[in-house]
Design a protein around this motif. Structure first.
Motif, PDB file in Angstrom:
ATOM      1  N   HIS A 236       0.843  -1.202   0.000  1.00  0.00           N
ATOM      2  CA  HIS A 236       0.000   0.000   0.000  1.00  0.00           C
ATOM      3  C   HIS A 236       0.873   1.245   0.000  1.00  0.00           C
ATOM      4  O   HIS A 236       1.856   1.333   0.745  1.00  0.00           O
ATOM      5  CB  HIS A 236      -0.905  -0.005   1.241  1.00  0.00           C
ATOM      6  CG  HIS A 236      -1.862   1.132   1.316  1.00  0.00           C
ATOM      7  ND1 HIS A 236      -2.131   1.800   2.495  1.00  0.00           N
ATOM      8  CD2 HIS A 236      -2.631   1.744   0.367  1.00  0.00           C
ATOM      9  CE1 HIS A 236      -3.026   2.750   2.279  1.00  0.00           C
ATOM     10  NE2 HIS A 236      -3.336   2.737   0.993  1.00  0.00           N
ATOM     11  N   LEU A 237       0.500   2.204  -0.831  1.00  0.00           N
ATOM     12  CA  LEU A 237       1.205   3.474  -0.942  1.00  0.00           C
ATOM     13  C   LEU A 237       0.236   4.614  -0.683  1.00  0.00           C
ATOM     14  O   LEU A 237      -0.840   4.673  -1.275  1.00  0.00           O
ATOM     15  CB  LEU A 237       1.799   3.624  -2.347  1.00  0.00           C
ATOM     16  CG  LEU A 237       2.324   5.010  -2.752  1.00  0.00           C
ATOM     17  CD1 LEU A 237       3.576   5.363  -1.972  1.00  0.00           C
ATOM     18  CD2 LEU A 237       2.607   5.058  -4.254  1.00  0.00           C
ATOM     19  N   VAL A 238       0.611   5.515   0.219  1.00  0.00           N
ATOM     20  CA  VAL A 238      -0.132   6.756   0.421  1.00  0.00           C
ATOM     21  C   VAL A 238       0.711   7.894  -0.131  1.00  0.00           C
ATOM     22  O   VAL A 238       1.846   8.107   0.311  1.00  0.00           O
ATOM     23  CB  VAL A 238      -0.456   7.008   1.909  1.00  0.00           C
ATOM     24  CG1 VAL A 238      -1.116   8.379   2.084  1.00  0.00           C
ATOM     25  CG2 VAL A 238      -1.359   5.917   2.456  1.00  0.00           C
ATOM     26  N   TYR A 239       0.177   8.600  -1.107  1.00  0.00           N
ATOM     27  CA  TYR A 239       0.875   9.738  -1.693  1.00  0.00           C
ATOM     28  C   TYR A 239       0.206  11.028  -1.242  1.00  0.00           C
ATOM     29  O   TYR A 239      -0.987  11.232  -1.468  1.00  0.00           O
ATOM     30  CB  TYR A 239       0.883   9.656  -3.215  1.00  0.00           C
ATOM     31  CG  TYR A 239       1.355  10.935  -3.885  1.00  0.00           C
ATOM     32  CD1 TYR A 239       2.616  11.458  -3.592  1.00  0.00           C
ATOM     33  CD2 TYR A 239       0.537  11.640  -4.765  1.00  0.00           C
ATOM     34  CE1 TYR A 239       3.046  12.644  -4.170  1.00  0.00           C
ATOM     35  CE2 TYR A 239       0.961  12.822  -5.351  1.00  0.00           C
ATOM     36  CZ  TYR A 239       2.218  13.321  -5.046  1.00  0.00           C
ATOM     37  OH  TYR A 239       2.647  14.504  -5.604  1.00  0.00           O
ATOM     38  N   SER A 240       0.965  11.910  -0.620  1.00  0.00           N
ATOM     39  CA  SER A 240       0.454  13.214  -0.213  1.00  0.00           C
ATOM     40  C   SER A 240       0.660  14.188  -1.360  1.00  0.00           C
ATOM     41  O   SER A 240       1.787  14.579  -1.666  1.00  0.00           O
ATOM     42  CB  SER A 240       1.168  13.711   1.048  1.00  0.00           C
ATOM     43  OG  SER A 240       0.638  14.964   1.433  1.00  0.00           O
ATOM     44  N   SER A 241      -0.425  14.573  -1.973  1.00  0.00           N
ATOM     45  CA  SER A 241      -0.406  15.444  -3.138  1.00  0.00           C
ATOM     46  C   SER A 241      -0.639  16.886  -2.693  1.00  0.00           C
ATOM     47  O   SER A 241       0.075  17.393  -1.827  1.00  0.00           O
ATOM     48  CB  SER A 241      -1.473  14.951  -4.121  1.00  0.00           C
ATOM     49  OG  SER A 241      -1.510  15.738  -5.284  1.00  0.00           O
ATOM     50  N   GLY A 242      -1.628  17.539  -3.234  1.00  0.00           N
ATOM     51  CA  GLY A 242      -1.924  18.915  -2.858  1.00  0.00           C
ATOM     52  C   GLY A 242      -3.348  19.256  -3.230  1.00  0.00           C
ATOM     53  O   GLY A 242      -3.940  18.648  -4.131  1.00  0.00           O
ATOM     54  N   GLY A 243      -3.910  20.241  -2.562  1.00  0.00           N
ATOM     55  CA  GLY A 243      -5.298  20.600  -2.774  1.00  0.00           C
ATOM     56  C   GLY A 243      -5.602  21.101  -4.173  1.00  0.00           C
ATOM     57  O   GLY A 243      -6.748  21.038  -4.624  1.00  0.00           O
ATOM     58  N   ALA A 244      -4.589  21.601  -4.885  1.00  0.00           N
ATOM     59  CA  ALA A 244      -4.822  22.105  -6.237  1.00  0.00           C
ATOM     60  C   ALA A 244      -4.683  21.031  -7.300  1.00  0.00           C
ATOM     61  O   ALA A 244      -4.991  21.272  -8.471  1.00  0.00           O
ATOM     62  CB  ALA A 244      -3.853  23.249  -6.537  1.00  0.00           C
TER      63      ALA A 244
END
Length: 303
Positions: free
Chosen positions: A109-117
């Motif tokens: 499992h991978l959690v990627y923290s992206s961005g609100g935009a």
């Protein structure tokens, strides 16, 4: 419980990775933190809390591969170009390298923290569009993944030059315009929960925020916390005219792309109560607020 780390956290000496690593550790899990300099103050602090350090460089794929050994869950976040540490293309390359390495290592499992935009169309600002590109890459890989898109951090408002120490705080939204924000503590515990329950969250993209905040509300909250009036204003037209970065970012706030679209009541039903600004100012953000409030007034002001 095995002493071998279950989770690998990237960006562990930065704002996001640090709180995720600590939240996992507080949950009693074994954590490995990917760090470039194990002797840095932040890396030593993580080690003192029982977090294992994996020394490597995001420009060195072999070091990423080594850190993946025995890991079942990953938190991935990268620095972006406004930090001055990487270009937009380098951020994309690093995000892809982590995801590709996870697939090669058989990580579950991978959690990627992206961005609100991210994921809302082309913005024209490289450090936002880079995250959309990483998201697209991850979605095309044979790995269970969750993408989180945090709103602006409350901690971001404590950066130098915003004017708290002058009695006039300056930020992106109009006085009656709403912008979503989240406290890093909430971001840490939410991402940790997602990592701990991969079956529940795999395949999802989650917009993360804790509160809708207007400029008028900032004025009231900061004045209460400071014990004296703090006036709110948006960046001046003169400043925006001469600063391409701030002008483009303010325009994206006006369009709603950076203002935030999270369903906060739904998030609270799923993850529990979120810190509101008043709570943050009297709790985890108190020291940061006092430092910003009492900072020397000499220097550059973003007003």
């Amino acid at each position: 419980m095995s002493s071998s780390p279950e989770f690998l956290v990237f960006g562990a000496t930065g704002q996001q990775g640090c709180v995720v690593a600590r939240a996992l550790r507080e949950a009693g899990r074994e954590v490995r933190a990917f760090v470039r300099d194990p002797q840095s103050e932040r890396a030593r602090a993580l080690a003192a809390e029982g977090i294992t350090l994996a020394v490597g460089d995001l420009f060195d794929r072999a070091s990423i591969d080594r850190a993946m050994t025995g890991i079942r869950g990953i938190f991935s976040v990268q620095a972006s170009s406004p930090s001055g540490l990487v270009t937009d293309e380098q951020e994309v390359a690093q995000g892809k390298a982590i995801a590709d390495s996870a697939v090669a290592a058989g990580v579950a499992h991978l959690v990627y923290s992206s961005g609100g935009a991210a994921g809302k169309g082309h913005t024209g600002m490289g450090h936002f569009d880079s995250k959309s590109r990483i998201e697209d890459h991850i979605r095309g890989l044979p790995i269970a993944a969750t993408i989180t898109r945090p709103a602006s951090f409350m901690e971001m408002m404590m950066l130098p030059g915003m004017g708290l120490n002058t009695g006039v705080f300056t930020f992106f939204m109009q006085r009656r315009q709403s912008m979503q924000m989240i406290a890093l503590d909430d971001l840490g515990r939410i991402n940790a929960q997602i990592l701990l329950q991969p079956g529940r969250y795999a395949g999802q993209t989650l917009e993360l925020s804790g509160q809708d905040i207007t400029g008028e509300y900032l004025e009231e909250a900061f004045s209460r916390a400071a014990g004296h009036p703090i006036r709110y204003q948006r960046f001046s037209d003169e400043l925006l005219a001469g600063n391409d970065f701030l002008r483009q970012l303010s325009a994206l706030v006006d369009k709603g792309i950076v203002a935030g679209v999270a369903d906060i009541p739904a998030l609270e039903r799923e993850f529990g109560p979120m810190l509101k600004l008043d709570q943050w100012l009297s709790g985890p953000g108190k020291v940061l607020f006092e430092e910003a409030l009492n900072a020397p007034q000499a220097g550059i002001s973003l007003r």
